[in-house]
Scaffold this active site. Structure first.
Site, short mmCIF file in Angstrom:
data_model
loop_
_atom_site.label_atom_id
_atom_site.label_comp_id
_atom_site.label_asym_id
_atom_site.label_seq_id
_atom_site.Cartn_x
_atom_site.Cartn_y
_atom_site.Cartn_z
CB SER A 135 -0.94 -0.11 1.37
OG SER A 135 -1.57 1.32 1.65
CE1 TYR A 161 -3.69 -2.65 5.86
CE2 TYR A 161 -3.40 -0.09 5.51
CZ TYR A 161 -3.61 -1.51 4.88
OH TYR A 161 -3.58 -1.59 3.36
CE LYS A 165 -1.28 -4.56 3.22
NZ LYS A 165 -1.65 -5.99 2.79
C1 UD1 Z 1 -7.36 4.85 3.84
C2 UD1 Z 1 -6.24 4.39 4.97
C3 UD1 Z 1 -4.99 3.79 4.48
C4 UD1 Z 1 -5.40 2.42 3.55
C5 UD1 Z 1 -6.42 2.94 2.51
C6 UD1 Z 1 -6.92 1.91 1.75
C7 UD1 Z 1 -6.69 6.01 6.85
C8 UD1 Z 1 -5.93 7.20 7.63
N1 UD1 Z 1 -5.97 5.67 5.73
O1 UD1 Z 1 -6.41 6.02 2.86
O2 UD1 Z 1 -4.17 3.23 5.26
O3 UD1 Z 1 -4.39 2.05 2.87
O4 UD1 Z 1 -7.26 3.75 3.03
O5 UD1 Z 1 -7.93 2.07 0.68
O6 UD1 Z 1 -7.62 5.50 7.10
N2 UD1 Z 1 -12.82 11.16 3.49
C9 UD1 Z 1 -13.83 11.80 3.93
N3 UD1 Z 1 -14.92 11.32 4.49
C10 UD1 Z 1 -15.03 9.89 4.78
C11 UD1 Z 1 -13.94 9.05 4.33
C12 UD1 Z 1 -12.87 9.68 3.69
O7 UD1 Z 1 -13.80 12.91 3.88
O8 UD1 Z 1 -16.25 9.56 5.38
C13 UD1 Z 1 -11.57 11.68 2.91
C14 UD1 Z 1 -10.15 11.37 3.41
O9 UD1 Z 1 -10.18 12.42 4.52
C15 UD1 Z 1 -9.28 11.41 2.40
C16 UD1 Z 1 -10.15 10.78 1.21
O10 UD1 Z 1 -11.44 10.89 1.60
O11 UD1 Z 1 -8.76 12.70 2.14
C17 UD1 Z 1 -9.85 9.37 0.82
O12 UD1 Z 1 -10.00 8.54 2.31
P1 UD1 Z 1 -9.97 7.09 2.21
O13 UD1 Z 1 -10.88 6.50 1.41
O14 UD1 Z 1 -10.25 6.54 3.69
O15 UD1 Z 1 -8.53 6.55 1.87
P2 UD1 Z 1 -7.19 7.06 2.44
O16 UD1 Z 1 -7.49 7.99 3.72
O17 UD1 Z 1 -6.18 7.71 1.36
#
Ligand code: UD1
Length: 360
Positions: A135, A161, A165
């Protein structure tokens, strides 16, 4: 038809990335054996997990399945003695960031201990080719963008997690240093989203989704009220977090390219031996608000959202430099954000309860 009937063991094959990769493997004339303990998937009506029942229906090919955990080394040995495996694609792992902070030992036992078991059995049976599902989380808070594979790893991993990795990447490196007959490819995923274009298989998160796209999809279908947008004061174009979203079918095809390199099939005539990491991303970043707007376009639904505090551990922006995969694996992502949202919506609207028959 590059596979020439070679037999691939897919650990965690019933999961989101695994099931999409298996569709391509079968299409390319590989044979597949799956090991999965159903920890994050749904049992079907027959002997197979529901995702694999659908993979069989999609491809018209059979998948051999073992209900087995990587923690059970004796069971793993049976799998290897009953099947002449040519190479392994290793997906099986726990993956919830928040949960990993609450039960770190479970994560280390399963993700790290399970990988060591798998590698020991592979070594005993002389199978020395592996594609490992890693990842972009191993890069931590990026020191520069877009991120190249030689960016430092491990330093900014803030949760167990992510550390698992990183640790498995390092274990694989030490293994290769000890025996250069191994061919080891690490694929560092950015943000896999979307679903198979048929709408038959896709991501089926347990409980409240942690990730953005599944959450949006559940708001669109009416299962959740409103999306919380975590942070609107980042130094990005519109203040919300930026990520490199990659269509799951593009991600799956990256595994076929990596496998081709290990097996010396397809465009690569020689079997690769070594330890090498590749970013799988599009190279393009999209903000949370851009994703919402693309999803609205794809689904013709309004996504209700509110701007809230930043989420702990989130980085402002992360996107890949995918040059190495293009040059060495001849792989590039082909689908854009709208494709990802359209396919995600097709899957969600055809399967409002994911792989379950009715509401969870
Ligand atoms: C997350 C994990 C990462 C993992 C990846 C798997 C965290 C901190 N990181 O990455 O370790 O490898 O998923 O795909 O959890 N967001 C919102 N609202 C939400 C959910 C997300 O605003 O309800 C935003 C987040 O702040 C971010 C973006 O959407 O800016 C993407 O989030 P997400 O899909 O959770 O992925 P990552 O944070 O990149």
């Amino acid at each position: 038809m590059t596979g020439h009937g070679k037999l691939i063991l897919v650990t965690g094959g019933a999961g989101y990335v695994g099931s999409h990769t298996i569709v391509l493997l079968l299409t390319e004339n590989y044979q597949v054996v799956v090991v999965d303990n159903l920890s994050n998937s749904v049992k079907g009506n027959g002997n197979l997990p529901e995702s694999l029942e659908r993979v069989q229906a999609l491809t018209g090919c059979n998948v051999k399945y073992y209900d087995c955990s990587l923690e059970d080394k004796e069971a793993l040995k049976r799998v290897f003695s009953e099947n002449k495996i040519d190479a392994v694609i290793h997906f099986a792992a726990l993956k919830a960031v928040g949960e990993s902070c609450l039960i770190p030992l479970t994560y280390y036992r399963n993700n790290v201990g399970g990988s060591v078991n798998l590698l020991e059995v592979m070594k005993d049976f002389g199978v020395k080719k592996i594609v490992f599902s890693s990842s972009a989380t191993v890069y931590g808070d990026p020191q520069y963008l877009p991120i190249k594979e030689d960016h430092p790893t491990g330093q900014g991993c803030t949760n167990p997690y992510g550390k698992t990795k990183f640790f498995v990447e390092e274990i694989l490196k030490d293994l290769w240093k000890s025996d250069q007959e191994w061919g080891i490819i690490l694929l560092r995923y950015f943000n896999p989203v979307g679903a198979h274009h048929s709408g038959l298989i896709g991501e089926d998160p347990l409980g409240i989704p942690n990730n953005l796209m599944p959450y949006i999809a559940q708001v669109a279908i009416g299962k959740r009220e409103c999306l919380n947008v975590f942070g609107s004061d980042y130094e990005t174009s519109d203040g919300t977090g930026v990520r490199d979203y990659i269509h799951i079918e593009d991600l799956a095809s990256g595994h076929l390219s990596a496998l081709g390199k290990l097996l010396g099939v397809g465009t690569t005539p020689q079997c690769y031996k070594g330890w090498r990491a590749y970013n799988l991303g599009t190279g393009e970043g999209h903000s949370v608000l851009e994703v919402i707007s693309a999803f609205e376009k794809a689904s013709q639904k309004t996504i209700k959202y509110k701007l809230v505090e930043r989420r702990l551990g989130d980085v402002p922006a992360s996107y890949a430099d995918a040059t190495r995969a293009r040059e060495e694996l001849e792989w590039t992502a082909k689908k854009n954000l709208l494709d990802m949202c359209s396919d995600m919506w097709r899957w969600q609207s055809k399967n409002p309860c994911g792989f379950h028959q009715e509401s969870k």
